[in-house]
Design an enzyme around this catalytic site. Sequence first.
Site, PDB file in Angstrom:
ATOM      1  N   CYS A 251       0.841  -1.205   0.000  1.00 35.44           N
ATOM      2  CA  CYS A 251       0.000   0.000   0.000  1.00 35.44           C
ATOM      3  C   CYS A 251       0.873   1.251   0.000  1.00 35.44           C
ATOM      4  O   CYS A 251       0.400   2.336   0.336  1.00 35.44           O
ATOM      5  CB  CYS A 251      -0.900   0.021   1.233  1.00 35.44           C
ATOM      6  SG  CYS A 251      -2.171  -1.232   1.244  1.00 35.44           S
ATOM      7  N   GLU A 282       0.089   4.048 -13.107  1.00 36.03           N
ATOM      8  CA  GLU A 282      -1.280   4.330 -12.681  1.00 36.03           C
ATOM      9  C   GLU A 282      -1.877   5.443 -13.527  1.00 36.03           C
ATOM     10  O   GLU A 282      -1.146   6.360 -13.927  1.00 36.03           O
ATOM     11  CB  GLU A 282      -1.297   4.725 -11.191  1.00 36.03           C
ATOM     12  CG  GLU A 282      -0.887   3.588 -10.277  1.00 36.03           C
ATOM     13  CD  GLU A 282      -1.021   3.938  -8.793  1.00 36.03           C
ATOM     14  OE1 GLU A 282      -1.526   5.053  -8.491  1.00 36.03           O
ATOM     15  OE2 GLU A 282      -0.642   3.117  -7.945  1.00 36.03           O
ATOM     16  N   HIS A 300      -5.601   2.170  -5.615  1.00 36.04           N
ATOM     17  CA  HIS A 300      -4.916   3.187  -4.813  1.00 36.04           C
ATOM     18  C   HIS A 300      -5.880   3.824  -3.809  1.00 36.04           C
ATOM     19  O   HIS A 300      -6.086   5.040  -3.785  1.00 36.04           O
ATOM     20  CB  HIS A 300      -4.302   4.261  -5.705  1.00 36.04           C
ATOM     21  CG  HIS A 300      -3.096   4.923  -5.089  1.00 36.04           C
ATOM     22  ND1 HIS A 300      -2.004   5.320  -5.813  1.00 36.04           N
ATOM     23  CD2 HIS A 300      -2.811   5.253  -3.796  1.00 36.04           C
ATOM     24  CE1 HIS A 300      -1.106   5.872  -5.007  1.00 36.04           C
ATOM     25  NE2 HIS A 300      -1.573   5.848  -3.780  1.00 36.04           N
TER      26      HIS A 300
END
Length: 547
Positions: A251, A282, A300
């Site tokens: 994360c 991303e 995310h």
Amino acid sequence: MPFYTQEQLGSGLRRNTEHQMTQPKVLISDKMDPRAAAIFRERGIQVDEITGKTPEELAAIIGDYDGLAIRSSTKATAKLLDQATNLKVIGRAGIGVDNVDIPAATARGIVVMNTPFGNSITTAEHAIALMFALARQLPEADASTQAGKWEKNRFMGVELTAKTLGLIGAGNIGSIVASRALGLKMKVIAFDPFLSPERALELGIEKVELDQLLARADFITLHTPLTDQTRGILSREALAKTKKGVRIINCARGGLIDEAALKDALESGQVAGAALDVFETEPATASPLFGTPGFVSTPHLGASTTEAQVNVAIQVAEQMSDFLLLGGVTNAINMPSLSAEEAPRLKPYMALAEKLGRLLGQVLGEQVRGVSIEVEGAAAQLNQKPITGAVLAGLMGTYSQTVNMVNAPVLAKERGLDVKEIRHEREGDYQTLVRVTASTPGGERCVSGTLFGNAAPRLVDIFGVAVEAELGGHMLYIVNNDTPGFIGKLGTALGQAGLNIATFNLGRRAAGGEAVALVAVDDPVPAELVQQLCALDGVREVVPLNF
């Protein structure tokens, strides 16, 4: 981009006198909780919320703003910053600053701040949630059940109790994850070069090397920024060293894991499961990992809770306001911290330090090879980093007209200057003292200053000669032989040139020896006058100064 003047050093503002009478202006260029804009307005800062602009559209307006508040969508590139002629601070509402060109911002003297604590709990909880998801195969079980299947025997999970959790990074978020994991009765080990044995003991975790962590951990979770040192830390080679059947959670930042190697490790069974909230590219609309058995992904979401969005918005607005209005520097990536409470106390010291550095730079020029900053008395009780930054800003101003406290340390490093800080607890002749010593090929040259009334900077020593002088405006530094009649000759020369003397300060090593004059005048000193003064009998050196 001009200098930080005395006032600007204290307040963090770079603007001329007319601009100082106006409110600072901030642009919020990404969607942010409305409380951020409200805080700016409450603090007396103009704010515009203009989101969704293209880079070209943003570049067209960015020059109007002192501050830029962003999330992850705005890319503060070098090209954009070239147009940000008034920008003083970029505030990132969140942890990652991958979307800000830090070297480019630093070179332009722009402070870059983030908010590392506003979403810490949220991100740590997401990591724990993904750990549970992997342990009990929750996403697959949910999909199967909602598809009308009842595959109770297919989903055999594992307990977290008594398992070993390996943290890669035990900073703010990692330590929260450790606390939660210990509450789940897990054993926690951590690889973090910056983790001290004392801090590890305080957290109740074991500090280990990376290879030890890979070999022992049942679960691995990453909580480290993406740097040249951490990029690909879970490489193909590292994944091969893991305990067979390990489960991995990320994360933190994309790029910490070799995604192709992770896919192969999942398919071979070396890794039993992996959960990623972040990806190398991303938005991750396509990934080789998608569809791989044992793989869980989220878009995310680490900071995506109502509480976190509010917290980071409030935090970035408060930090930026403190900087623009008070000079407070909190959670800066490219500058030492200076709290809003410290700033007023440090303001006169920073002004003194900048003048001492500027004096050395103008007198010694290219001779400077290193600089030592010493503080004693009351100055020794303060945060020394801003004082050092102010000295370097003054010193490096000799070489660059775009220097300030943000980029001065970088410029000093580029020039190979050795910078030392020394703190003396002793009591000296003055209640407070800042001494700056420059190393040159000819030896060390030192200047010292103090504060009168804890506010007014004064030079008290220049190269071993005691003086008592203000440093400001246009001045002349003159070294001469101490002979009768010299002051009269000097005054006559200045009078004939039409220069009015504002202040006149003298010092000497001994009667008849070397004397020093620091003369403040009302106007700039012409080059031809400098040559004329150099020709006077007994004159050894004449340097025009500007502060």
